[in-house]
Write an enzyme that holds these catalytic residues in place. Structure first.
Site, PDB file in Angstrom:
ATOM      1  CE1 TYR B 110      -4.055  -1.643  -0.310  1.00 45.69           C
ATOM      2  CE2 TYR B 110      -3.320  -2.957   1.555  1.00 45.69           C
ATOM      3  CZ  TYR B 110      -4.203  -2.737   0.513  1.00 45.69           C
ATOM      4  OH  TYR B 110      -5.228  -3.611   0.282  1.00 45.69           O
ATOM      5  CD  GLU B 209       0.238 -31.280  13.562  1.00 48.49           C
ATOM      6  OE1 GLU B 209       1.074 -32.211  13.610  1.00 48.49           O
ATOM      7  OE2 GLU B 209      -0.670 -31.232  12.717  1.00 48.49           O
ATOM      8  CG  ASP B 261      -1.492 -34.716  14.003  1.00 53.38           C
ATOM      9  OD1 ASP B 261      -1.555 -34.808  15.254  1.00 53.38           O
ATOM     10  OD2 ASP B 261      -2.304 -34.066  13.320  1.00 53.38           O
TER      11      ASP B 261
END
Lengths: 381, 381
Positions: B110, B209, B261
């Site tokens: 911007y 996680e 996991d």
């Protein structure tokens, strides 16, 4: 920091009372089932229907409320698994309350893996049962958090003129967390917030959509200049974040100003969810809605007034705005909101909150926010 | 808390020296361009090529390193916009260092809106220029954060045996943040962490996680029992989280154990990124890789040993694992890792860390983690 406003928070006694109520409600429901079986009748349970068709919005109440439609589940050969799962899940909730522990949706799913035939096949199945139980007990004024089922999402970040008191009921110790003392970092909201209480002399809560804008306001200690509390929502606020803001606004009587992108997502998903709740979870909106919320910006009119750089509305934006105008009870209740959305559709453009950086990185701190805050009575509802 | 380990952190002088180096590097690059123009020659700039083809992995160094391939950009009619944008972005960086401010990618985009013809048309354009500049100065040992470009992501959450010192260079005040004092909440890592220093008596960092598992370990004060620091990664760790863990591990000489996991995403995306960096950002891996990281679990062998409930591997999981075995320099370097991935492919299943809840919600605290931690020397590298 000396605080003007101080909330008491639940005492050990309050907590015990609410836990007792929760256990009683679970036992009542179980006893009804047991009683029917004893009499040789088919037991049944009935749950509020969870869908947009069963949602009301009453401006005076200010939140999406679940209607009276119910669905019944009678114990039959075809419902026996779901029926057993529902009772198992209620039993898990009772254990959690008694041991003052908690479980995520996933925990609950895996816990069931030891239930042989009553185990869940997939998480969608366990989520449905959990939502049913949540809807059932919400009628008694008990939230999912009170049942000790917590979300697996990260909490929002908080900085500014606030002290959070976090009691450890086991030891009696209270952690006093001063949110002015985290330097460039912040306080991360826990999954469960019911036990927290607050001390503050802030004048309002500023709920911010993006992490980048939050970091700017935090690093430049905007909360000190403006006497406020900054909350980073990081998109649609999580349940823990919404409940935290609601408690804070209730207990310290603070207005909440939302500062989000000017697009149908920021307006109808983020802000609307913060203020009145979400359509498909209306059965719990009463615990999460933040009636104190008002819309600071970025408004469609701000795009004009502040000559902001824009992007064209995407197809999904247009669809979302039209849907909101046509179907959303919130926007249908507030003509000024309908006008604002129509203005945005006419303009055909959207602007991000960081678009203010066009006028200088700290224009937002030096010009935009002070100007807007001076006219807080004109914020969109 | 009395700390055994204490890091010094950069002094005001260190910071000024590094800032001076940054400004000098920017001015040098600009001067070369200016000199060529003065002589009536076409200026050019050359940047390291950012792609997997230009990445090396040297086990001794331990991180994805960018190769020697370069691309040159000579000022011509067709490159004039990008050339001007690159210089403008470097100039913004210089301003940010001088004013001790920072900008997100969006802010930078911007800001350019005031640069007329040199403005960016879209954010993809400004991101490419920023990545080029980052790659250019990484050769001089300067990170993007040193150039004061910060990510727009939320930071990870931290709890446990750690005090973070966060100095305010403007006032000289130092905030001392005790991460044992957040009750059920946590410390939220800021976007920039270079100025932080640490005090700790923890034995290791546990990088987790999911938010749900982090909340369980935090609420049950696992960090107290295990003398450790808990970090919630919430999926693939953000740059701020990785840099924070790296600094902490470096300065307090702590091992880092990853608890994720057991699926190709947890292993090859989350853990691999934490340990050696990501493929398409190899030019900055040296600042972010955590060579101290080792893999606590969940391993494919854990699925067998702990009789965990599983889900079948999805097609994307299989593809990811095969890709890792075939193309990823990290897995090609460690035969034990290749074996583990092959074992998972043979088994055809995956397991979430929360699957341990099958044996009781707190089995992870009472059995799994203590058992694993007693044999930390056997963790996968």
């Amino acid at each position: 920091m000396t605080a003007k406003s101080k909330s008491e928070g639940p005492s050990r006694k309050d907590k015990d009372r609410l836990d007792r109520k929760t256990i009683d409600a679970i036992q009542d429901a179980a006893r009804k089932v047991h009683g029917k079986i004893e009499k040789g009748q088919k037991p049944e349970m009935s749950f509020p229907v969870r869908s947009l068709q069963n949602v009301h919005f009453d401006k005076a109440k200010g939140y999406f409320e679940i209607g009276r439609s119910k669905k019944s589940r009678t114990l039959t050969v075809s419902t026996v698994r779901t029926f057993a799962q529902t009772l198992k899940m209620m039993s898990l909730s009772k254990d959690l309350v008694e041991t003052n522990d908690f479980a995520t949706k996933r925990d609950a799913y895996y816990q069931s893996k030891n239930c042989a035939e009553a185990g869940f096949h997939d998480q969608a199945e366990s989520d449905t049962v959990m939502d049913d139980i949540e809807a059932l007990f919400s009628i008694e004024g008990l939230s999912r958090e009170q049942l000790r089922f917590i979300p697996d999402e990260h909490g929002g970040a908080v900085a500014g003129e606030l002290i959070v008191n976090d009691p450890d009921y086991a030891t009696g110790a209270v952690h006093r967390i001063d949110c002015t003392q985290f330097g460039s970092g912040a306080y991360s909201i826990p999954s469960l917030v019911e036990h927290l209480s607050f001390e503050t002399n802030a004048k309002f809560v500023l709920a911010i959509e993006t992490g980048g804008m939050f970091q700017r306001l935090q690093s430049h200690r905007f909360w000190e200049k403006a006497d406020c509390i900054l909350v980073s929502m990081a998109g649609v606020p999580t349940r823990a974040t919404r409940r935290f803001v609601r408690k804070l606004a209730d207990e310290c009587r603070l207005p909440v100003y939302a500062f989000v992108d000017c697009d149908p997502y920021g307006i109808s998903n983020i802000y609307r969810t913060l203020k009145v709740g979400s359509g498909n979870a209306a059965h719990v909106s009463r615990f999460f809605y933040v009636p104190q919320a008002r819309f600071l910006g970025v408004t469609p009119q701000d795009i004009v007034d502040y000559k902001l750089p824009t992007h064209p509305l995407k197809e999904i934006d247009v669809k979302r705005a039209k849907d909101a105008l046509k179907n959303d009870p919130f926007f249908k209740t507030y003509p000024v909101w309908a006008k604002a959305l129509e203005q945005q559709l006419r303009m055909g453009v959207r602007a991000e909150q960081q678009a203010l950086a066009k006028w200088g990185l700290n224009y937002v701190i030096e010009e935009y926010l002070p100007e807007k805050l001076a006219k807080a009575d004109r914020f969109l509802p």
